[in-house]
Design an enzyme around this catalytic site. Structure first.
Site, PDB file in Angstrom:
ATOM      1  N   CYS A  52      -7.692  -3.585   6.963  1.00  0.00           N
ATOM      2  CA  CYS A  52      -6.846  -2.423   7.280  1.00  0.00           C
ATOM      3  C   CYS A  52      -7.225  -1.696   8.568  1.00  0.00           C
ATOM      4  CB  CYS A  52      -6.814  -1.437   6.126  1.00  0.00           C
ATOM      5  SG  CYS A  52      -7.097  -2.125   4.501  1.00  0.00           S
ATOM      6  N   ARG A  56     -17.065  -9.584   0.467  1.00  0.00           N
ATOM      7  CA  ARG A  56     -17.423  -8.473  -0.417  1.00  0.00           C
ATOM      8  C   ARG A  56     -18.592  -8.869  -1.297  1.00  0.00           C
ATOM      9  NH1 ARG A  56     -11.327  -6.566  -2.218  1.00  0.00           N
ATOM     10  NH2 ARG A  56     -10.590  -6.240  -0.087  1.00  0.00           N
ATOM     11  N   GLN A  89      -7.353 -12.879   2.509  1.00  0.00           N
ATOM     12  CA  GLN A  89      -6.218 -12.133   1.978  1.00  0.00           C
ATOM     13  C   GLN A  89      -4.980 -12.468   2.787  1.00  0.00           C
ATOM     14  OE1 GLN A  89      -7.858  -8.113   2.539  1.00  0.00           O
ATOM     15  NE2 GLN A  89      -7.534  -7.818   0.360  1.00  0.00           N
ATOM     16  N   ASP A  95      -2.797 -10.692   4.003  1.00  0.00           N
ATOM     17  CA  ASP A  95      -2.682  -9.254   4.185  1.00  0.00           C
ATOM     18  C   ASP A  95      -1.527  -8.899   5.120  1.00  0.00           C
ATOM     19  OD1 ASP A  95      -3.548  -6.773   3.587  1.00  0.00           O
ATOM     20  OD2 ASP A  95      -5.468  -6.916   4.646  1.00  0.00           O
ATOM     21  N   HIS A 144       0.177  -4.992   6.877  1.00  0.00           N
ATOM     22  CA  HIS A 144       0.338  -3.546   6.829  1.00  0.00           C
ATOM     23  C   HIS A 144       1.658  -3.178   7.467  1.00  0.00           C
ATOM     24  CE1 HIS A 144      -4.030  -4.083   6.335  1.00  0.00           C
ATOM     25  NE2 HIS A 144      -3.862  -3.111   5.456  1.00  0.00           N
ATOM     26  N   LYS A 152       0.965   3.073  -6.116  1.00  0.00           N
ATOM     27  CA  LYS A 152       1.022   1.631  -5.852  1.00  0.00           C
ATOM     28  C   LYS A 152       1.824   0.886  -6.895  1.00  0.00           C
ATOM     29  CE  LYS A 152      -3.082   0.322  -8.435  1.00  0.00           C
ATOM     30  NZ  LYS A 152      -4.180  -0.577  -8.613  1.00  0.00           N
ATOM     31  N   HIS A 196      -0.086  -0.971   2.488  1.00  0.00           N
ATOM     32  CA  HIS A 196      -0.904  -2.178   2.422  1.00  0.00           C
ATOM     33  C   HIS A 196      -0.227  -3.103   1.427  1.00  0.00           C
ATOM     34  CE1 HIS A 196      -4.605   0.205   3.627  1.00  0.00           C
ATOM     35  NE2 HIS A 196      -3.893   1.148   3.046  1.00  0.00           N
TER      36      HIS A 196
END
Ligand SMILES: [Zn+2]
Ligand SMILES: [Zn+2]
Length: 638
Positions: free
Chosen positions: A335, A364, A382, A384, A386, A466, A512
């Site tokens: 992010c 992680r 991910q 991912d 945004h 979310k 996100h």
């Protein structure tokens, strides 16, 4: 004199205080027999609980999820009772309910063996058959600590000692066995009718690897034998589909202990599937108006301080690396990087929405005990993206994300979705007005797509509401993959802006979203969903050419070249082996199509086609084969 309101709206009056069981009897003998517990003003209690005042009451039976949980928890007590009888030196610790079952942790000098489990299970059956009453009593905290210490149960004593002083402790007794418990419990052990101990594993006391290792016995319990057997069958099916086993069999991936646990190595065949998945993802996103960015894997620690991750996410982050008088942090998320790209120039309201995607690999921290195949790893990618948009664009952006999610997941054969909308928690950033507007936009987007959802009131992150989407796989298991998360916090922390129509500086909204979640985990789910029988568009090897004798070698090479030319993933097996052996081997590798070439095929310029399910499609020319394959690839197996 209590008056009891029942769920059907009826009301019963009693002259004196009554137990839950009395009320059930008053309604009917069948219900009295089925009663496992009661729910008094929303609180679960034993059937012997006395009602003295006016109250709402629901009788809990094994048809209620709470009833099944009570059976499972009571089976954990039964397990502890049997273990204490058979192995008196074992000490009891905790025995909670988990999904589909329960476990109990014991301190014992050695690991329990499969033989032990059998003995324990047998003793549990005897204790259940004896139908021992389960009785509740209450003790003062310090007295309870003494009580368990005297019994030599140091762990229980420690648990009770950590409960606030002055609080009463409830104990449950069945036969000679007494356990600390909040309850409620079944009225007697005879109510446990269908259970099975499934496995033993090591577990640290209080989950801390600095503490001693305990023996955790897992089990499952159900209201009846039919449900138990159905579940055990599902377990066997899950075992058969285990992605770690199939991953090794099909040579798709490995976890290399030399490199460290939780780090995934994609082998050529697995990487082929990954590339197909990624290509499809990029294609779909491009069509949906996304752009793509590529960002680094490390960044100055200061960035993670600005984003707040260094504070509230530090448990999941690896220690920073020192270099050039700076601290560099390996990224746990993508992010802040996308935020930096945004902030690199000034944006106008006309630029928004901006949708930026990245296959972003993150790292992680995970405890080694928590690692599991592809499902729980330390490094993963991910899918991912945004979205930076204006407040008035939230709803249309969410609709777009939902459409994209369903299209993507449906392509992999997932048709059954479970959607959760989580709203504002007690501690939150952002004004009430923005929360209300954003939550309404999410709800309205879901409703406009005609989707059902469950509301998780107060379950949102502190920085925004979310949507979570769970999928159901081929054997009915649910997996949480996609998340769409609104964020009012990062734009604030990074002082993000755009210039409005009236030439004022405004904050954009940040969304996100990851649709697979983690590519590694999604791949694990896919392997199990398909049991390794990947549909043609995903299969790492789509066709295998098998020759009967070496006379067909030149023709086989011709066919191989022609099919590869068409972009198909093809192997040729020209070994000097019997054709039956070759067919068996490539069928075991789950290759969708086997092309058998003999003299006749060579002379007629055809191929004899078999499927991995053993179907014989006869001989055909390459054109006929190609049009069949094209149609199947386009359908993605759906
Ligand atoms: Zn209990
Ligand atoms: Zn993000």
């Amino acid at each position: 004199m209590p008056s009891v309101s029942l769920p059907d709206g009826s009301r019963r009056h009693f002259d004196a205080s009554v137990s839950v069981l009395d009320v059930a009897r008053d309604i009917g003998p069948g219900l009295a027999k089925a009663a496992l517990a009661g729910k008094v003003d929303g609180r679960l209690v034993d059937v012997r609980h006395e009602i003295t005042e006016d109250t709402d009451l629901a009788i809990v039976t094994d048809r209620d999820p709470e009833g099944v949980e009570i059976i499972r928890h009571s089976t954990a007590h039964l397990l502890a009772q049997a273990v204490k009888e058979l192995f008196p030196s074992a000490q009891v610790t905790i025995g909670p309910v988990i999904e589909n079952g329960f476990y109990y942790d014991f301190a014992f000098e050695r690991a329990f063996t499969p033989d032990d489990l059998e003995k324990i299970e047998k003793r549990m059956r005897e204790l259940a058959k004896a139908d021992l009453p389960v009785e509740r009593s209450v003790m003062e905290r310090d007295e309870a600590v003494e009580h368990f210490r005297d019994m030599g149960e140091e762990y229980k004593a420690e648990i009770i000692a950590s409960i606030p002083e002055g609080q009463d402790i409830s104990l449950y007794r069945q036969g000679e066995f007494v356990d600390l418990c909040r309850g409620p419990h079944i009225p007697s052990t005879g109510r446990i009718k269908a259970f099975k101990l499934t496995k033993v594993a090591g577990a640290y006391w209080r989950g801390d690897s600095d503490n001693e290792m305990l023996q955790r016995i897992y089990g499952t319990a159900w209201p009846n034998k039919e449900q138990l057997n159905a579940y055990l069958e599902q377990l066997r099916e899950a075992e058969r589909r285990d992605h770690r086993r199939i991953g090794t069999e099909l040579d798709l991936f490995s976890i290399q202990e030399d490199a460290g646990g939780g780090l995934v190595f994609w082998h050529p065949k697995g990487a082929r599937i990954r590339r197909v998945i990624e290509n499809f993802w990029f294609e779909l996103h491009e069509r949906a108006g996304y752009d793509f960015v590529v960002t680094p894997h490390i960044a100055n620690l200061e960035l993670w301080k600005t984003s707040g991750h260094a504070d509230f996410y530090s448990d999941s982050m690896y220690e920073p690396m020192e270099d050039d008088n700076q601290s560099f942090q390996l990224k746990p998320m993508n992010c802040p990087f996308h935020v930096l790209v945004y902030k690199d120039r000034l944006h106008s309201y006309r630029d928004l929405p901006l949708r930026w995607g990245e296959m972003g690999t993150v790292y992680r921290r995970e405890m080694s005990g928590a690692l599991h195949g592809l499902m729980r790893v330390r490094g993963f990618t991910q899918d991912d993206a945004h979205i930076f948009c204006r407040e008035d664009q939230i709803e249309s952006e969410i609709i777009g994300v939902l459409e994209l999610t369903l299209e993507l997941l449906e392509a992999f054969g997932f048709k059954d979705f479970d959607i959760h909308l989580s709203t504002k928690p007690e501690d939150a950033v952002g004004s009430d007005a923005i929360w209300e507007h954003a939550t309404d936009s999410l709800r309205s987007a879901i409703e406009k797509k005609g989707l059902d959802y469950t509301l998780d009131e107060g379950g949102g992150a502190f920085y925004g509401p979310k949507i979570d989407i769970k999928i159901r796989d081929a054997i009915g298991r649910q997996w949480q993959c996609s998340t769409v998360q609104l964020d009012f916090n990062l734009p604030e922390r990074f002082d993000m802006e755009y210039v409005s129509e009236s030439n004022e500086r405004r904050r954009p909204i940040m969304i996100h979203r990851a649709l697979f979640g983690s590519l590694e985990r999604f791949f694990g789910v896919l392997i199990e969903h398909y049991a390794g029988l990947f549909p043609l568009w995903l299969a790492p090897v789509q066709l295998a050419i098998l020759t009967i004798t070496e006379r067909q070698d030149p023709y086989a090479r011709e066919v191989l070249a022609a099919l590869r030319q068409k972009g198909l993933r093809v192997d040729a097996d020209l070994r000097n082996e019997k054709i039956g052996f070759k067919i068996r081997e490539h069928t075991l590798k789950r290759v969708p199509y086997l092309l058998v070439l003999g003299d006749r095929e060579m002379e007629t310029n055809t191929v004899a086609v078999r499927t991995r399910s053993g179907e014989d499609l006869g001989s055909m020319g390459l054109d006929a084969l190609l049009s069949r394959l094209d149609a199947e690839i386009a359908s993605r197996g759906n």
